[in-house]
Design an enzyme around this catalytic site. Structure first.
Site, PDB file in Angstrom:
ATOM      1  CG  ASP A   1      -0.135   1.341   6.398  1.00 35.56           C
ATOM      2  OD1 ASP A   1       0.949   0.710   6.413  1.00 35.56           O
ATOM      3  OD2 ASP A   1      -0.259   2.489   5.942  1.00 35.56           O
TER       4      ASP A   1
ATOM      5  CG  ASP B   1      -4.539   2.404   8.248  1.00 36.71           C
ATOM      6  OD1 ASP B   1      -4.768   1.564   7.347  1.00 36.71           O
ATOM      7  OD2 ASP B   1      -3.886   3.441   8.065  1.00 36.71           O
TER       8      ASP B   1
ATOM      9  CD  GLU C   1      -2.473   1.137   2.789  1.00 33.70           C
ATOM     10  OE1 GLU C   1      -2.372   0.113   3.502  1.00 33.70           O
ATOM     11  OE2 GLU C   1      -3.138   2.124   3.108  1.00 33.70           O
TER      12      GLU C   1
ATOM     13  CG  ASP D   1      -7.291   4.585   4.193  1.00 25.51           C
ATOM     14  OD1 ASP D   1      -8.534   4.553   4.145  1.00 25.51           O
ATOM     15  OD2 ASP D   1      -6.621   5.634   4.161  1.00 25.51           O
TER      16      ASP D   1
END
Ligand code: 0RA
Length: 638
Positions: free
Chosen positions: A501, A503, A428, A505
């Site tokens: 990641d 998180d 990412e 996203d």
């Protein structure tokens, strides 16, 4: 009295046979339940529940209660006839004890003609018993409550009468053996999903589910059967016609049920079951169904001049666009094939299903012209889109974007040309992508950074997907092609590793990629080529050394292990980009050091469901989802 019969038993040939049988199961558990991971663990539950479902199919059971207890055990209770406790004529012991300790002891009763005992299913309750630290069976029969306890498959005491009882039924409660299983924690969602599925497939039954670990409880009863199942699957979609089509037929001894409904999306969702078992890899029943669907719709369209010549004929893909279908067949002696025994092999079933669906679907469409009309309109549109996609692909090919020599510029490829050792990291963001490029082992690790939002595959058609640069780069790098050109043997890397990641996203991108692979690169996930990298959340530093922790609990353990917080600093990694190339390699990329999770078809199906809720046209399910997950998801970006 029952007790007297038991105490008369001696250490004879049959008890030696029992001990040998149990030892074999405990020595090679995977031969019986496939694996000793969480999948194998849940197999124990399925085996016990299947036995209760057999009573449902025999017409002698209407209710099943499943409970997960705080002590790690699982209990399954039904109001069937109760496992017989009377002395078994051959073994001269209570039948209950024989059922719990000997291979296929119950088969002579022939409780259910569609009983499955092939592959990993119908292995028998003695297998559950052998792989349990303890198991308790309670039976209500002929006015008495009987009970008996076992440990690791062997009896710890005689069958005894615990008191009087009304009605009939069986309760089996067991705790999986932690010395056998890698994990012994049952997953609520997994159990719930299967029970819900069973309640759709067997509309006669009511299934109660209690998870005493979190206090939740649910009841499943779906009198509408598989038609209601299809409506449920389509709940977050716009549908083409309100009521799912339901067809039922019997050919020779094969019982065939189909429910189908189209939505305005572009995906195909066909769930196929054989004797209540989900055949995720398809098989002859699915082949028969598909062929009948294509044929019937083409005949229908041609008779009404909606399709004029062979060139305009609808393909299988055309008629399955937007299709949601549940196919449930009951087969006398099913043969399950493949690695996970999830594909039906019986060749005669293809013809049976094909003939039945041809006849019943034509009949249905004859009687419901409005449904027929909307179906054909949809399929003709799909055919036109297919033609447009072909032209787009042709164009792309001529530009040399999808074929050899045209690898995407962003791809940092590895030196090796041997797919079996090559790995592709999908990373990412450009920044983390750069770090990964530095940290990797160039010999066999390739890196492709993914930037920007990857297209929403739920709404997009193949032609539009190919116009998306990120997707094109990804598919080009993987090498398998797509659509008509798809060829899994051209896969350039046998490990495709998603590195995002930790998180919102990151999880969104993961959901998109899993769905994309599941939908558009058939077999990639099923064959075990897709992995999810686990990056550490914390670096715990003391003196010159760093220990990495992958969860809050692990961080606390590490700190405790260092004798507390004195002289300790903790760094929290908010994203992959915060690590140095060396750190990323050491913790997340290097074989032997890293932790990789292999993505399963279930993960992908879950991602798929989630994506259709998040991206679908229907606002209400999305609102409900976001509300239900408001605590986990704070800045959902959709
Ligand atoms: C053998 C024969 C009969 C019932 C069962 C087994 C039986 C097994 C299980 C396992 C869970 N629940 C169950 N309920 C019944 C038929 C007995 C008869 O004919 O009375």
């Amino acid at each position: 009295m029952v007790q007297e019969v038991i105490s008369a038993g001696t250490y004879d040939a049959s008890s030696i046979q029992v001990l040998e049988g149990l030892a074999a199961v405990r020595k090679r558990p995977s031969m019986y339940i496939g694996s000793t991971d969480t999948r194998g663990l849940h197999h124990l539950v399925w085996e016990v529940v299947d036995n209760s479902i057999d009573e449902v199919l025999a017409g002698t059971c209407t209710e099943i209660w499943v409970a997960l207890y705080k002590d790690g055990s699982c209990g399954v209770t039904d109001n069937g006839r109760g496992i017989p406790v009377e002395t078994h004529p051959k073994y001269q012991r209570p039948t209950l004890e024989i059922v719990m300790t000997i291979l296929h002891a119950g088969s002579k009763f022939d409780r259910n003609t569609y009983r499955v005992s092939g592959g990993l299913h119908g292995v028998g309750l003695h297998v559950v018993n052998a792989l349990s630290e303890w198991l308790e069976a309670r039976v209500k029969r002929s006015g008495q409550l009987y009970e008996q306890r076992f440990e690791r498959g062997t009896v710890t005491g005689p069958l005894r009468v615990a008191g009087p009882a009304e009605g009939t039924g069986t309760e089996i409660r067991f705790r999986p053996d932690p010395t056998i299983f890698e994990t012994t924690e049952f997953d609520r969602d997994t159990v719930e999903r299967r029970l819900k599925e069973l309640s759709f497939l067997n509309p006669q039954v009511t299934i109660h589910f209690d998870d005493e670990r979190d206090g939740s409880s649910t009841t499943f009863h779906h009198a509408g059967g598989i038609a209601e199942f299809v409506a449920d699957l389509n709940a977050s979609h716009q549908v083409l016609f309100p009521e799912p089509v339901y067809l039922h037929a019997k050919r020779n001894s094969t019982d065939i049920e189909v429910a189908l409904q189209y939505n305005d999306g572009y995906n195909e969702n066909v769930l196929a079951f054989v004797n209540n078992i989900n055949t995720t890899d398809g098989g002859t029943h699915v082949v028969g169904f598909r062929s009948a669907l294509t044929r019937t719709l083409n005949d229908y369209a041609r008779e009404r001049n909606l399709v004029k010549n062979d060139k305009e004929a609808l393909t299988g893909e055309d008629v399955r666009e937007g299709l949601t279908c549940v196919l449930s067949v009951k087969v006398l002696e099913p043969q399950f094939e493949g690695q996970t025994k999830a594909r039906l092999g019986n060749s005669e079933v293809k013809g049976h299903v094909e003939a039945a669906v041809n006849e019943k679907l034509a009949e249905f469409l004859e009687e419901h012209p409005a449904v027929g009309q909307s179906l054909i309109v949809k399929a003709v549109q799909a055919a036109q889109a297919r033609e447009a996609a072909r032209k787009a692909r042709e164009l792309t090919r001529r530009k040399g974007l999808l074929e050899g020599g045209g690898l995407p510029g962003k791809l940092a490829d590895c030196h090796s040309r041997d797919p079996t050792v090559s790995e592709l990291f999908l990373v990412e963001g450009d920044s983390a992508g750069g770090t990964a490029k530095q940290g990797r082992d160039r010999e066999f690790q390739a890196v492709l950074p993914l930037r920007g939002k990857i297209l929403n595959v739920e709404k997009a058609r193949l032609d539009r997907m190919l116009q998306n640069e990120a997707i094109r780069a990804l598919l080009t790098a993987i090498g398998t092609g797509i659509g008509d050109d798809f060829d899994l043997t051209k896969l350039r890397y046998h490990k495709i590793i998603l590195m995002t990641d930790a998180d919102v996203d990151g999880s969104h991108i993961r959901t998109l990629l899993l769905t994309l692979f599941y939908r558009k690169v058939p077999g990639l996930i099923r064959e075990g080529h897709v992995f999810i990298a686990q990056a550490p959340l914390y670096g715990v530093r003391k003196g010159g050394s760093v220990t990495y922790a992958y969860s809050d609990e692990e961080r606390d353990r590490v700190v405790a292990g260092l004798g507390g917080m004195k002289g300790v600093t903790i760094q929290r990694y908010k994203g992959l980009g915060e690590m140095t190339a060396e750190q990323l390699d050491e913790t997340t990329m290097k074989p032997g050091r890293r932790k990789l999770l292999r993505a399963t078809v279930e993960d992908a199906q879950e991602a798929d469901r989630l994506l259709s809720v998040l991206m679908g046209e229907e606002v209400e399910p999305r609102r409900q989802y976001i509300e239900a997950h408001a605590l986990e998801v704070t800045n959902l970006d959709i």
